[in-house]
Design a protein around this motif. Structure first.
Motif, mmCIF file in Angstrom:
data_model
loop_
_atom_site.group_PDB
_atom_site.id
_atom_site.type_symbol
_atom_site.label_atom_id
_atom_site.label_comp_id
_atom_site.label_asym_id
_atom_site.label_seq_id
_atom_site.Cartn_x
_atom_site.Cartn_y
_atom_site.Cartn_z
ATOM 1 N N ALA A 1 -6.428 57.810 -14.613
ATOM 2 C CA ALA A 1 -5.997 56.452 -13.745
ATOM 3 C C ALA A 1 -5.870 56.699 -12.509
ATOM 4 O O ALA A 1 -6.023 55.720 -11.733
ATOM 5 N N SER A 2 -5.253 57.661 -12.147
ATOM 6 C CA SER A 2 -4.720 57.888 -10.603
ATOM 7 C C SER A 2 -5.795 58.382 -9.699
ATOM 8 O O SER A 2 -5.676 58.416 -8.735
ATOM 9 N N ARG A 3 -7.207 58.623 -10.271
ATOM 10 C CA ARG A 3 -8.051 59.365 -9.496
ATOM 11 C C ARG A 3 -9.421 58.708 -9.570
ATOM 12 O O ARG A 3 -10.699 59.104 -8.975
ATOM 13 N N CYS A 4 -9.560 57.554 -10.373
ATOM 14 C CA CYS A 4 -10.829 56.906 -10.505
ATOM 15 C C CYS A 4 -10.676 55.425 -10.241
ATOM 16 O O CYS A 4 -9.643 54.698 -10.233
ATOM 17 N N SER A 5 -11.925 54.856 -9.738
ATOM 18 C CA SER A 5 -11.916 53.228 -9.416
ATOM 19 C C SER A 5 -11.650 52.680 -10.378
ATOM 20 O O SER A 5 -12.246 52.999 -11.781
ATOM 21 N N VAL A 6 -11.028 51.558 -10.697
ATOM 22 C CA VAL A 6 -10.722 50.732 -11.455
ATOM 23 C C VAL A 6 -11.637 49.688 -11.965
ATOM 24 O O VAL A 6 -12.354 49.087 -11.017
ATOM 25 N N THR A 7 -11.785 49.110 -13.177
ATOM 26 C CA THR A 7 -12.398 48.246 -13.590
ATOM 27 C C THR A 7 -11.656 46.641 -13.311
ATOM 28 O O THR A 7 -10.369 46.252 -13.685
ATOM 29 N N MET A 8 -12.359 45.651 -12.655
ATOM 30 C CA MET A 8 -11.648 44.325 -12.518
ATOM 31 C C MET A 8 -12.494 43.361 -13.498
ATOM 32 O O MET A 8 -13.801 43.227 -13.548
ATOM 33 N N VAL A 9 -11.712 42.576 -14.098
ATOM 34 C CA VAL A 9 -12.374 41.390 -14.968
ATOM 35 C C VAL A 9 -11.797 40.292 -14.573
ATOM 36 O O VAL A 9 -10.515 39.919 -14.388
ATOM 37 N N THR A 10 -12.415 39.167 -14.077
ATOM 38 C CA THR A 10 -11.890 37.937 -13.742
ATOM 39 C C THR A 10 -12.196 36.694 -14.729
ATOM 40 O O THR A 10 -12.856 36.922 -15.759
ATOM 41 N N ASP A 11 -11.469 35.760 -14.544
ATOM 42 C CA ASP A 11 -11.562 34.518 -15.533
ATOM 43 C C ASP A 11 -12.745 33.703 -15.047
ATOM 44 O O ASP A 11 -12.952 32.679 -15.327
ATOM 45 N N GLN A 12 -13.660 33.986 -13.936
ATOM 46 C CA GLN A 12 -14.523 33.215 -13.344
ATOM 47 C C GLN A 12 -15.783 33.500 -14.698
ATOM 48 O O GLN A 12 -16.438 34.480 -15.011
ATOM 49 N N ASP A 13 -16.475 32.369 -15.131
ATOM 50 C CA ASP A 13 -17.586 32.375 -16.157
ATOM 51 C C ASP A 13 -18.691 31.763 -15.625
ATOM 52 O O ASP A 13 -18.853 31.628 -14.224
ATOM 53 N N LEU A 14 -19.625 31.613 -16.484
ATOM 54 C CA LEU A 14 -21.016 31.243 -16.134
ATOM 55 C C LEU A 14 -21.120 29.932 -15.914
ATOM 56 O O LEU A 14 -22.545 29.259 -15.469
ATOM 57 N N GLN A 15 -19.942 28.814 -15.961
ATOM 58 C CA GLN A 15 -20.228 27.699 -15.571
ATOM 59 C C GLN A 15 -20.550 27.225 -14.152
ATOM 60 O O GLN A 15 -19.995 28.073 -13.342
ATOM 61 N N PRO A 16 -21.180 26.336 -13.647
ATOM 62 C CA PRO A 16 -21.558 26.231 -12.168
ATOM 63 C C PRO A 16 -20.556 26.165 -11.287
ATOM 64 O O PRO A 16 -20.554 26.781 -10.341
ATOM 65 N N GLU A 17 -19.367 25.639 -11.595
ATOM 66 C CA GLU A 17 -18.422 25.351 -10.684
ATOM 67 C C GLU A 17 -17.228 26.174 -10.906
ATOM 68 O O GLU A 17 -16.325 26.284 -10.285
ATOM 69 N N SER A 18 -17.456 27.293 -11.931
ATOM 70 C CA SER A 18 -16.111 27.971 -12.089
ATOM 71 C C SER A 18 -15.778 29.151 -10.795
ATOM 72 O O SER A 18 -16.629 29.669 -10.322
ATOM 73 N N ARG A 19 -14.480 29.252 -10.630
ATOM 74 C CA ARG A 19 -14.282 30.138 -9.588
ATOM 75 C C ARG A 19 -12.954 31.094 -10.174
ATOM 76 O O ARG A 19 -11.997 30.193 -10.667
ATOM 77 N N ALA A 20 -12.784 32.109 -9.786
ATOM 78 C CA ALA A 20 -11.782 32.985 -10.543
ATOM 79 C C ALA A 20 -10.532 32.644 -9.994
ATOM 80 O O ALA A 20 -10.187 32.498 -8.760
ATOM 81 N N LYS A 21 -9.446 32.629 -11.013
ATOM 82 C CA LYS A 21 -8.133 32.353 -10.503
ATOM 83 C C LYS A 21 -7.205 33.316 -10.424
ATOM 84 O O LYS A 21 -6.295 33.621 -10.262
ATOM 85 N N ARG A 22 -7.681 34.277 -11.757
ATOM 86 C CA ARG A 22 -7.121 35.320 -12.108
ATOM 87 C C ARG A 22 -7.748 36.540 -12.402
ATOM 88 O O ARG A 22 -8.981 36.237 -12.506
ATOM 89 N N ALA A 23 -7.275 37.764 -12.047
ATOM 90 C CA ALA A 23 -8.039 39.043 -12.337
ATOM 91 C C ALA A 23 -7.394 40.062 -13.032
ATOM 92 O O ALA A 23 -6.194 40.297 -12.728
ATOM 93 N N TRP A 24 -7.812 40.821 -13.915
ATOM 94 C CA TRP A 24 -7.075 41.728 -14.567
ATOM 95 C C TRP A 24 -7.786 43.276 -14.223
ATOM 96 O O TRP A 24 -8.997 43.330 -14.226
#
Length: 494
Positions: A245-268
């Motif tokens: 965990a301390s030495r590798c790039s992290v994966t990010m998942v957002t709440d932005q989905d496939l709907q045309p007007e979707s824009r991410a508000k949160r990211a894990w």
């Protein structure tokens, strides 16, 4: 990895290590300056890297824009966001990821198990015997990588029925049971019918990220109508087979989905850890955030990705006919011509029965959601110019974030690429009437993103790939005018 000839190397100070013979002095090219900056950055000499990039940024043509982009990224990673914004303004970027994501300060926050129906993580996800067998099948020297001539010029994956007997389907059956607990709304009226899986390996110490993207049915995407929503897995999974965990790039998942007007508000954000499984709704935007390289890292970052598909499932590609040939998304497993499938046989386990579920509750393995995800870049007076280079990382955007949901077929089709694979592509393009512009070898940029530039009149595309500067130098070919064909929405990692 095949090497096509001798190559020049630089130390972190930009001096040639090729010999001590005196040679006539010459003006250092922008490309060489960017290469030197990459060496310095990987060695942790960030100030020297900035100086080299600033010199390259003063030169003309596309390489100077690559240098400006890398300056914006490195300043952001160092927490120098005003300086980063200045370079982004010059390139015409209007949006960027949150500074806390780019400089990693969000990793200092609290942890959470995730959120039901969106994203969760499980530690100790697989039984140890199954994990060990998968680690063996995908270890760096495994036949899987060499027989696919990895890294490949295009995304490829395999598709199996969950009824098939293999290590990958056993892993999917385990993850499916975890998904059933965490994604009740997604799976309540759907049954997982097939597994799509693919794997990636990143060099030890690499800070390379992978562009933000969606997991989709790439075969059907080619004929997708402009207003249609592409097919996607019910649940996507990332299984970390290695990594600290301390030495590798992290994966990010957002709440932005496939709907045309979707824009991410949160990211894990999920930090790699052996036998950690990251599960997320298959329609969400995600990627790997680039980080400053860790020279002391031990071993590559190896991940196995699994897409759990329902009905209708994805359109499948035929099985490859031989090593490195005709790879595509959702291929059937080959029945002959390869050694690597034997490594996935369940006979390697003491029992081929469905593994016992050893973990039942999600782990607090995700960084508490970051918000906002997207921030505007303070633009200078007047309309910012548009860069002549399209950078595919998607950490910085020239248009609003919801434009990432545009899936209309495009003329440029790209994936992570090696120079070695480009040679094979050129040979293949002679047999296929591909209408693509040539690669410009004068604008290679082996930076932290391992970019190089492909011309398209009047646009160009910077393509992420994962070779060292020495490998790029040794594999460069004097020939470079044949046409290539790629698909830019087939770019996947996690």
């Amino acid at each position: 990895m095949c090497h096509l000839g001798a190559h020049r190397q630089f130390d972190a100070m930009g001096k040639s290590t090729a010999g001590s013979a005196r040679r006539p002095s010459r003006v250092v090219s922008a490309k060489d300056l960017v290469e030197q900056a990459k060496v310095a950055k990987d060695a942790g000499q960030h100030q020297l890297a900035l100086e080299k990039l600033q010199q390259a940024a003063k030169r003309g043509r596309a390489q100077s824009e690559v240098a400006r982009y890398e300056l914006a990224l490195l300043h952001a990673q160092l927490g120098q966001h005003e300086e980063s914004n200045r370079w982004l303004q010059e390139l015409g970027f209007a949006w960027k990821l949150s500074p806390a994501i780019l400089d990693g300060t969000c990793l200092l926050g609290s942890h959470t198990p995730g959120e039901e129906n969106l994203v969760v993580a499980f530690d100790d996800a697989l039984p140890l015997e199954l994990l060990s067998s998968l680690q063996d099948a995908f270890k760096p020297e495994a036949a899987f990588w060499s027989e696919h001539c990895y890294p490949t010029p295009g995304f490829f994956s395999y598709n199996q029925s969950l009824e098939e007997s293999s290590l990958t389907t056993l892993a999917a059956q385990t993850l499916e049971r975890l998904a059933a607990k965490s994604f009740p709304e997604v799976l309540q009226n759907q049954r997982v019918t097939s597994l799509e899986w693919w794997a990636h390996s990143r060099p030890a110490g690499s800070g390379s990220g992978h562009q933000l993207h969606y997991d989709l049915d790439e075969v059907d995407l080619r004929a997708l109508e402009e207003a249609a929503t592409p097919k996607h897995p019910l649940v996507s999974c990332v299984l970390y087979l290695s990594g600290s965990a301390s030495r590798c790039s992290v994966t990010m998942v957002t709440d932005q989905d496939l709907q045309p007007e979707s824009r991410a508000k949160r990211a894990w954000l999920c930090e790699p850890k052996v036998n950690r499984a990251l599960l997320f709704n298959g329609k969400l935007l995600h990627g790997v955030i680039p980080s400053l390289a860790s020279p002391d890292s031990q071993g590559p970052r190896i991940t196995l990705m699994l897409g759990l598909w329902g009905t209708p499932g994805p359109s499948c590609s035929p099985a490859p006919e031989g090593p490195g040939r005709d790879l595509g998304p959702n291929m059937h497993l080959p029945e002959k011509g390869f050694d690597w499938p034997a490594a996935l046989e369940v006979t390697r386990l003491s029992s081929s029965k469905k593994p016992r579920l050893e973990v039942t509750e999600a782990s607090p393995a995700l960084l508490a959601p970051v918000s906002p995800v997207w921030c505007t870049v303070d633009t200078a007076t007047g309309s910012p110019k548009r860069s002549s280079v399209d950078f595919l990382g998607k950490w910085f955007l020239q248009e609003a974030p919801e434009q990432l949901q545009r899936f209309a077929p495009r003329t440029i089709e790209v994936e992570e690429v090696s120079m070695e694979e480009l040679e094979r592509l050129r040979a293949a393009s002679k047999r296929a009437d591909a209408q693509m512009p040539p690669v410009d070898f004068n604008t290679l940029a082996p930076t932290s993103l391992r970019s190089f530039v492909v011309h398209e009149e009047p646009r160009m595309v910077a393509v992420p790939q994962f070779l060292s500067s020495e490998e790029l130098e040794s594999q460069r070919s004097p020939r470079g005018t044949e046409k290539l064909r790629r698909r830019d929405f087939s770019v996947r990692n996690e």
